[in-house]
Design a protein around this motif. Structure first.
Motif, mmCIF file in Angstrom:
data_model
loop_
_atom_site.group_PDB
_atom_site.id
_atom_site.type_symbol
_atom_site.label_atom_id
_atom_site.label_comp_id
_atom_site.label_asym_id
_atom_site.label_seq_id
_atom_site.Cartn_x
_atom_site.Cartn_y
_atom_site.Cartn_z
ATOM 1 N N SER A 123 0.832 -1.207 0.000
ATOM 2 C CA SER A 123 0.000 0.000 0.000
ATOM 3 C C SER A 123 0.864 1.253 0.000
ATOM 4 C CB SER A 123 -0.898 0.026 1.246
ATOM 5 O OG SER A 123 -1.781 -1.066 1.261
ATOM 6 N N ARG A 177 0.039 5.759 0.231
ATOM 7 C CA ARG A 177 -0.922 6.858 0.254
ATOM 8 C C ARG A 177 -0.276 8.085 -0.363
ATOM 9 N NH1 ARG A 177 -3.832 9.937 5.326
ATOM 10 N NH2 ARG A 177 -1.727 10.803 5.521
ATOM 11 N N ARG A 191 -9.705 -1.076 -4.797
ATOM 12 C CA ARG A 191 -8.331 -1.047 -4.283
ATOM 13 C C ARG A 191 -7.890 0.355 -3.881
ATOM 14 N NH1 ARG A 191 -4.173 -2.297 -7.506
ATOM 15 N NH2 ARG A 191 -5.199 -1.644 -9.443
ATOM 16 N N GLN A 219 -5.475 6.709 -1.367
ATOM 17 C CA GLN A 219 -5.024 5.507 -0.677
ATOM 18 C C GLN A 219 -5.022 4.368 -1.670
ATOM 19 O OE1 GLN A 219 -3.970 5.041 2.612
ATOM 20 N NE2 GLN A 219 -3.416 2.997 1.884
ATOM 21 N N ASN A 264 -4.233 0.428 -2.181
ATOM 22 C CA ASN A 264 -4.013 -0.871 -1.549
ATOM 23 C C ASN A 264 -3.919 -1.964 -2.615
ATOM 24 O OD1 ASN A 264 -4.294 0.393 0.994
ATOM 25 N ND2 ASN A 264 -6.502 0.023 1.008
ATOM 26 N N SER A 265 -3.403 -3.110 -2.201
ATOM 27 C CA SER A 265 -3.289 -4.271 -3.101
ATOM 28 C C SER A 265 -2.644 -3.871 -4.420
ATOM 29 C CB SER A 265 -4.675 -4.883 -3.353
ATOM 30 O OG SER A 265 -5.285 -5.271 -2.142
ATOM 31 N N LEU A 266 -1.558 -3.172 -4.319
ATOM 32 C CA LEU A 266 -0.898 -2.646 -5.517
ATOM 33 C C LEU A 266 -0.361 -3.772 -6.386
ATOM 34 C CD1 LEU A 266 0.767 0.452 -3.904
ATOM 35 C CD2 LEU A 266 -0.697 0.501 -5.932
#
Length: 124
Positions: free
Chosen positions: A17, A19, A68, A83, A85-87
């Protein structure tokens, strides 16, 4: 001069993750639509996620990031966040914050003020 400034990019492993932040000096983001776009080498600039002015509040996500990524505002800090996530490796790109007054489709040609971008690299 109206100038968005991005921060928060970096190198992250797949599944990780990050940001991203978009801060602005010279204007109150509350009244503006903010868009996150990305550009990978050899590819066209893509609208990743956009949020309209606070009076509207609508958001947009590209299909490739739905579920995501989350875009949000902190009006007290005059900052918009993305944000992520789960890149995935395919998320690797320069991420660029853009601003336009009011509400706008999440299309690059409708945004007026652009930041310099921050590099996001997803790799093991």
């Amino acid at each position: 001069q109206l100038q968005p400034v991005e921060s928060g990019g970096g190198l992250v492993q797949p599944g990780g993750s990050l940001r991203l932040s978009c801060a602005a000096s010279g204007f109150i983001l509350d009244y503006y639509a903010i868009g996150w776009f990305r550009q990978a080498p050899g590819k066209e600039r893509e609208g990743v996620s956009c949020i309209s002015s606070s009076s509207d509040g609508s958001t947009y996500y590209a299909d490739s990031v739905k579920g995501r990524f989350t875009i949000s505002r902190d009006n007290a800090k005059n900052t918009v966040y993305l944000q992520m996530n789960s890149l995935k490796p395919e998320d690797t790109a320069v991420y660029i914050c853009a601003v336009t007054f009011g509400s706008s489709p999440c299309l690059a040609l409708t945004y007026d003020y652009w930041g310099q971008g921050t590099q996001v690299t997803v790799s093991s």
